[in-house]
Design a protein around this motif. Structure first.
Motif, PDB file in Angstrom:
ATOM      1  N   SER A 147       0.830  -1.213   0.000  1.00 52.32           N
ATOM      2  CA  SER A 147       0.000   0.000   0.000  1.00 52.32           C
ATOM      3  C   SER A 147       0.860   1.257   0.000  1.00 52.32           C
ATOM      4  N   ALA A 148       1.926   1.248   0.808  1.00 55.13           N
ATOM      5  CA  ALA A 148       2.822   2.409   0.854  1.00 55.13           C
ATOM      6  C   ALA A 148       3.540   2.588  -0.477  1.00 55.13           C
ATOM      7  N   ALA A 149       3.890   1.474  -1.123  1.00 52.75           N
ATOM      8  CA  ALA A 149       4.572   1.551  -2.421  1.00 52.75           C
ATOM      9  C   ALA A 149       3.658   2.151  -3.479  1.00 52.75           C
ATOM     10  N   ALA A 150       2.373   1.819  -3.419  1.00 53.83           N
ATOM     11  CA  ALA A 150       1.426   2.399  -4.381  1.00 53.83           C
ATOM     12  C   ALA A 150       1.391   3.915  -4.247  1.00 53.83           C
ATOM     13  N   LEU A 151       1.316   4.397  -3.017  1.00 57.19           N
ATOM     14  CA  LEU A 151       1.298   5.844  -2.796  1.00 57.19           C
ATOM     15  C   LEU A 151       2.597   6.494  -3.247  1.00 57.19           C
ATOM     16  N   ALA A 152       3.712   5.812  -3.007  1.00 59.97           N
ATOM     17  CA  ALA A 152       4.999   6.343  -3.456  1.00 59.97           C
ATOM     18  C   ALA A 152       5.051   6.424  -4.973  1.00 59.97           C
ATOM     19  N   LEU A 153       4.519   5.405  -5.629  1.00 63.59           N
ATOM     20  CA  LEU A 153       4.542   5.377  -7.095  1.00 63.59           C
ATOM     21  C   LEU A 153       3.700   6.508  -7.673  1.00 63.59           C
ATOM     22  N   GLY A 154       2.649   6.858  -6.991  1.00 61.37           N
ATOM     23  CA  GLY A 154       1.854   7.986  -7.453  1.00 61.37           C
ATOM     24  C   GLY A 154       2.651   9.273  -7.456  1.00 61.37           C
ATOM     25  N   GLU A 155       3.634   9.350  -6.583  1.00 63.03           N
ATOM     26  CA  GLU A 155       4.446  10.558  -6.471  1.00 63.03           C
ATOM     27  C   GLU A 155       5.628  10.585  -7.427  1.00 63.03           C
ATOM     28  N   VAL A 156       6.227   9.425  -7.694  1.00 60.51           N
ATOM     29  CA  VAL A 156       7.453   9.410  -8.511  1.00 60.51           C
ATOM     30  C   VAL A 156       7.302   8.649  -9.822  1.00 60.51           C
ATOM     31  N   GLY A 157       6.191   7.954 -10.006  1.00 62.48           N
ATOM     32  CA  GLY A 157       6.026   7.141 -11.208  1.00 62.48           C
ATOM     33  C   GLY A 157       5.760   7.965 -12.451  1.00 62.48           C
ATOM     34  N   GLY A 158       6.122   7.393 -13.598  1.00 67.43           N
ATOM     35  CA  GLY A 158       5.786   7.986 -14.880  1.00 67.43           C
ATOM     36  C   GLY A 158       4.385   7.579 -15.295  1.00 67.43           C
ATOM     37  N   GLU A 159       3.959   8.053 -16.446  1.00 70.32           N
ATOM     38  CA  GLU A 159       2.605   7.757 -16.898  1.00 70.32           C
ATOM     39  C   GLU A 159       2.378   6.260 -17.074  1.00 70.32           C
ATOM     40  N   ARG A 160       3.431   5.534 -17.416  1.00 73.89           N
ATOM     41  CA  ARG A 160       3.289   4.093 -17.619  1.00 73.89           C
ATOM     42  C   ARG A 160       3.025   3.344 -16.324  1.00 73.89           C
TER      43      ARG A 160
END
Length: 202
Positions: A147-160
């Motif tokens: 769950s924490a990783a999902a939130l982190a990905l929302g912050e640093v992830g690209g569109e893909r």
């Protein structure tokens, strides 16, 4: 890096992005000093400092009330690393980025989760390179890390990254599904792509 080199840490520190700075953090900054506190947090997180080390503050300064800790976490032999990560979540320093990246692979799920929460909370450009690891952690064995990783990905992830998050919207773990929805909202905002948001259910 030599923690005795205080000039290395003496840069302007941005305010925490996650609302008000907790009182215990403000008290610690007042007692130890901002750069010194960040230095100590990094050394705790990386295992280069342990509670009771000569010259370091008393660990109770950042431990808080024992009753407020998860009972399992209070017995965790990796507690000092978690405390360092938790402190960085509110008291960020750009030079802590490499320690956070390493912490994403820590053997302790609590430390991995805490490092993901730093990424989600701080919105720091120094953490942009953690997207790949955050996406990998979507498959972590610990649900709190996922769950924490999902939130982190929302912050640093690209569109893909949206495709990986979309796949979690119907996950049986409602906390993870909610985190994925929140992360997609953040991705849409960051990239100016409203279509990346989770579609409402009817």
């Amino acid at each position: 890096m030599d923690h005795g080199n205080r000039e290395y840490w003496d840069v302007s520190l941005p305010a925490a992005s996650e609302g008000e700075v907790p009182a215990w953090v403000a008290a610690a900054v007042g007692q130890v000093g901002g750069p010194q506190l960040a230095d100590w947090a990094v050394r705790l997180l990386t295992g280069r400092a342990r509670p009771g080390d000569p010259g370091d503050p008393d660990i109770t300064l950042i431990r808080g009330e024992a009753s407020h800790l998860d009972p399992e976490l209070a017995l965790d032999p990796h507690l000092s690393r978690w405390l360092g990560a938790r402190l960085l979540r509110y008291h960020w320093h750009p030079r802590a980025a490499s320690a956070v990246l390493a912490g994403l692979s820590d053997e302790s799920p609590a430390v991995r989760q805490a490092c993901c929460r730093i990424i989600a909370a701080q919105r720091a450009p120094e953490l942009a390179g953690t997207a790949g690891t955050a996406e990998t952690l979507l498959g972590d064995l610990d649900p709190r890390v996922r769950s924490a990783a999902a939130l982190a990905l929302g912050e640093v992830g690209g569109e893909r990254a949206a495709s990986a998050l979309q796949g979690l919207l119907m996950d049986p773990d409602s906390v993870l599904a909610g985190a994925a929805e929140e992360a997609l909202e953040r991705l849409a905002e960051r990239h100016g792509r409203p279509d990346l948001r989770a579609e409402p259910e009817y």
